[in-house]
Design a protein around this motif. Structure first.
Motif, short mmCIF file in Angstrom:
data_model
loop_
_atom_site.label_atom_id
_atom_site.label_comp_id
_atom_site.label_asym_id
_atom_site.label_seq_id
_atom_site.Cartn_x
_atom_site.Cartn_y
_atom_site.Cartn_z
N VAL A 174 106.94 -84.93 34.08
CA VAL A 174 106.06 -84.36 33.40
C VAL A 174 105.14 -83.35 34.31
CG1 VAL A 174 104.32 -84.22 31.49
CG2 VAL A 174 105.88 -86.16 31.81
N ILE A 175 104.97 -81.89 33.86
CA ILE A 175 104.05 -81.23 34.59
C ILE A 175 102.98 -80.61 33.41
CG2 ILE A 175 103.83 -79.09 35.87
CD1 ILE A 175 106.76 -79.35 36.74
N PHE A 176 101.68 -80.60 34.04
CA PHE A 176 100.78 -79.80 33.32
C PHE A 176 100.16 -78.66 34.07
CE2 PHE A 176 100.74 -84.49 32.68
CZ PHE A 176 100.69 -84.89 31.22
N PRO A 177 100.52 -77.51 33.77
CA PRO A 177 100.08 -76.48 34.33
C PRO A 177 98.68 -76.16 33.85
CG PRO A 177 102.16 -75.90 32.94
CD PRO A 177 101.71 -77.20 32.64
N ASP A 178 97.81 -75.91 34.87
CA ASP A 178 96.32 -75.79 34.52
C ASP A 178 96.02 -74.81 33.55
OD1 ASP A 178 96.38 -77.23 37.10
OD2 ASP A 178 94.47 -76.51 37.70
N ALA A 179 96.69 -73.59 33.78
CA ALA A 179 96.30 -72.46 32.91
C ALA A 179 96.68 -72.67 31.43
CB ALA A 179 96.88 -71.09 33.36
N ALA A 180 97.76 -73.58 31.42
CA ALA A 180 98.17 -73.73 29.87
C ALA A 180 97.28 -74.48 29.04
CB ALA A 180 99.66 -74.36 30.06
N GLY A 181 96.42 -75.15 29.75
CA GLY A 181 95.04 -75.68 29.18
C GLY A 181 93.74 -74.94 29.03
N ASN A 182 93.67 -74.24 30.04
CA ASN A 182 92.38 -73.64 30.47
C ASN A 182 92.26 -72.28 29.80
OD1 ASN A 182 91.38 -75.80 31.76
ND2 ASN A 182 91.93 -74.86 33.86
N TRP A 183 93.61 -71.70 29.28
CA TRP A 183 93.71 -70.60 28.82
C TRP A 183 94.15 -70.75 27.19
CZ3 TRP A 183 94.53 -64.90 30.92
CH2 TRP A 183 93.66 -64.74 32.07
N ASP A 184 93.70 -71.94 26.55
CA ASP A 184 94.38 -72.08 25.28
C ASP A 184 93.36 -71.41 24.32
OD1 ASP A 184 94.68 -73.09 22.72
OD2 ASP A 184 95.01 -75.00 23.53
N PRO A 185 93.78 -70.61 23.56
CA PRO A 185 93.17 -69.41 22.83
C PRO A 185 92.43 -70.45 21.46
CG PRO A 185 95.36 -68.95 22.38
CD PRO A 185 95.35 -69.91 23.60
N ASP A 186 92.93 -71.72 21.19
CA ASP A 186 92.39 -72.53 20.33
C ASP A 186 91.02 -73.00 20.74
OD1 ASP A 186 94.30 -72.05 18.45
OD2 ASP A 186 95.55 -73.67 19.02
N VAL A 187 90.83 -73.04 22.14
CA VAL A 187 89.61 -73.69 22.67
C VAL A 187 88.77 -72.80 23.21
CG1 VAL A 187 88.84 -75.33 24.41
CG2 VAL A 187 90.80 -75.81 22.77
N TYR A 188 89.47 -71.60 23.73
CA TYR A 188 88.61 -70.61 24.54
C TYR A 188 88.74 -69.30 23.82
CZ TYR A 188 88.48 -74.42 27.94
OH TYR A 188 88.26 -75.89 28.63
N GLU A 189 87.77 -68.68 23.27
CA GLU A 189 88.11 -67.32 22.65
C GLU A 189 88.25 -66.38 23.43
OE1 GLU A 189 85.30 -64.83 19.84
OE2 GLU A 189 85.02 -67.00 19.47
N ARG A 190 89.13 -65.29 23.54
CA ARG A 190 89.34 -64.51 24.36
C ARG A 190 89.75 -65.05 25.85
NH1 ARG A 190 85.66 -60.73 25.23
NH2 ARG A 190 84.31 -62.10 24.17
N PRO A 191 90.66 -66.06 26.14
CA PRO A 191 90.76 -66.79 27.38
C PRO A 191 90.94 -65.66 28.43
CG PRO A 191 92.64 -67.07 25.95
CD PRO A 191 91.73 -66.49 25.32
N ASP A 192 91.45 -64.62 28.23
CA ASP A 192 91.97 -63.61 29.35
C ASP A 192 90.67 -62.84 29.74
OD1 ASP A 192 91.88 -62.50 26.80
OD2 ASP A 192 93.93 -60.99 27.42
N THR A 193 89.30 -63.07 29.19
CA THR A 193 88.48 -62.37 29.59
C THR A 193 87.39 -63.29 30.39
OG1 THR A 193 88.05 -61.13 27.57
CG2 THR A 193 86.24 -61.35 28.62
N LEU A 194 87.07 -62.95 31.31
CA LEU A 194 86.17 -63.45 32.62
C LEU A 194 84.67 -63.32 31.83
CD1 LEU A 194 85.44 -65.13 35.15
CD2 LEU A 194 85.07 -62.72 36.20
N ASP A 195 84.00 -64.36 31.25
CA ASP A 195 82.90 -64.27 30.45
C ASP A 195 81.93 -65.36 31.15
OD1 ASP A 195 80.70 -64.35 29.06
OD2 ASP A 195 81.76 -64.78 27.18
#
Ligand code: HEM
Length: 407
Positions: A316-337
């Motif tokens: 099993v692999i857990f890629p970091d960005a696939a959690g840290n860029w989850d739009p359900d948790v972080y609005e506009r994940p591709d924006t550095l805010d």
């Protein structure tokens, strides 16, 4: 129960050219689809890829998933890591209760309180490096002159490793963390590092020094609780993890700030510690540099979706960005805010029992590094074009190989 078998894509996927901060588009598509899928890795095996912030959190704390690399289908990051893990026995690759037993020998050394007490000395090291940097005629490689020496000097001081050996251990660490190094190169790098650690242990025996390796020797090796090999492996885990990760976060983070000038301006206005800490958390979330992800193997069958079961023995692999860029948790994940509320929920330091031991140290280093760099060199800018930079896609820790800057 039917297993869903999609055509496996290769993992890690390449990033889109010109978007060095963005996770690969294919990974984002898999995340949007919201289901675990199988991917193919370098050795032809097909572990599961787990995306989504909540699902990652829940499985990373599930004791039915193991970090023990002796399981036949353990999804190693690279041939080099496979070769190395087969020969070492540190707690990063153990399950509980053994993992906790050994990790506890070090937790007291990395508490947030202890790291706060080191703020002054980390600031001094930072100021000295910036003094030296300012003496140089630009353009200068910020990786070589700032991002890499800062955490290396700090971890050397904490472990009691003479900084004169930095070229040797930096080069050997880079080999261990490369996805393209072969077994021979990894073996050679391992020999170099082990010799360094063994020589240090020999020097520290019978002395009363106040560094972490001396503490391991005095409190655990001489008491018969650890073998010399275990002290060697623990020391090297700290030395390698302690400089390479933070160095890449400093360099790539600096580039992200240079490419987002309004965020750099905002950072420069911050004086409150908690605002600076939040800004650093957002940089960790946004960059997610441990991009090859957490690796585990299932000890039992685990139902992870209504029609998806991870079978006992599967990787099993857990890629970091696939959690840290989850739009359900972080609005506009591709924006550095940097003012983002809730940025601290990221999993860039992992999650669960193996969550990064050194994170209080890394946080203090990063807070000092970013704020001091832009306070001292407010006109800092990239020398050349971002599109000409070489990114570390082939390394287990993402970043930039060199960052030419001027001011
Ligand atoms: C920006 C900097 C850093 C990042 C992104 C980072 C990332 C991580 C991640 C993702 C893990 C989890 C591994 C897993 O679950 O399998 C981890 C574990 C670990 N890190 Fe860090 N790390 C950083 C800095 C440091 C520093 C400065 C040290 C210090 C000495 C350190 C020491 C460790 C150790 C010992 C572990 C293993 C913990 C365990 O298995 O219980 N790291 N790190």
């Amino acid at each position: 129960m039917s297993q869903v078998e999609l055509d496996p894509v290769h993992f890690p996927m390449p990033r889109v050219q010109g978007c060095p901060f963005h996770p690969p588009q294919e990974l984002r598509d898999i995340q949007s689809a919201g289901r675990p899928v199988r991917v193919q890795i370098w050795n032809g095996t097909k572990p599961w890829l787990i995306t989504g912030h909540d699902r990652q959190r829940s499985l990373l704390t599930d004791e039915r998933l193991s970090s023990d690399p002796t399981h036949p289908q353990f999804p190693f990051q690279s041939v080099g890591i496979e070769a190395r893990r087969a020969r070492t026995t540190t707690f990063i690759q153990m399950d509980n209760p053994e993992h906790n037993h050994y990790r506890r020998m070090l937790t007291g050394q990395f508490t947030a309180k202890r790291m706060e007490a080191m703020r002054e000395s980390i600031q001094e090291i930072t100021d000295r490096l910036l003094d030296e940097l300012q003496e140089l005629e630009g353009p200068v490689d910020l990786v070589e002159h700032f991002a890499l020496p800062l955490p290396s000097l700090v971890i050397c001081q904490m472990l009691g490793v003479p900084y004169e050996s930095h070229e040797l251990f930096q080069e050997a660490s880079a080999t261990l963390l490369s996805q393209s190094a072969d077994r021979d190169q990894v073996d050679e790098a391992t020999v170099v590092l082990r010799e360094l650690a063994r020589d240090l242990i020999a020097v520290k025996r019978g002395r009363d020094d106040d560094d972490i390796i001396s503490h391991l020797v005095r409190d655990h090796l001489e008491q018969g609780e650890l073998t010399e090999d275990q002290v060697v492996d623990m020391s090297l885990l700290l030395l390698v993890a302690g400089h390479e990760t933070t160095a890449n976060q400093i360099a790539l983070g600096t580039l992200a700030l240079l490419e987002n000038p309004e965020q750099r301006d905002y950072l420069q206005t911050l004086t409150d510690r908690s605002d600076i800490a939040r800004a650093v958390d957002e940089m960790m979330r946004f960059l997610s540099i441990a991009h090859v992800g957490r690796r585990r193997v299932a000890l039992e069958d685990i139902q992870v979706d209504h029609d998806v079961v991870i079978r006992k023995g599967e990787g099993v692999i857990f890629p970091d960005a696939a959690g840290n860029w989850d739009p359900d948790v972080y609005e506009r994940p591709d924006t550095l805010d940097l003012a983002r509320e809730g940025a601290g929920r990221h999993m860039a330091f992992g999650f669960g029992t193996h969550q990064c031991l050194g994170q209080p140290l890394a946080r203090v280093e990063l807070q000092i590094a970013y704020t001091s760099l832009f306070a001292r060199l407010p006109t800092l800018r990239l020398h050349g074009r971002a599109s000409d930079l070489k990114f570390r896609e082939d390394m287990n820790i993402y970043g930039v190989y060199a960052l030419p800057v001027t001011w």
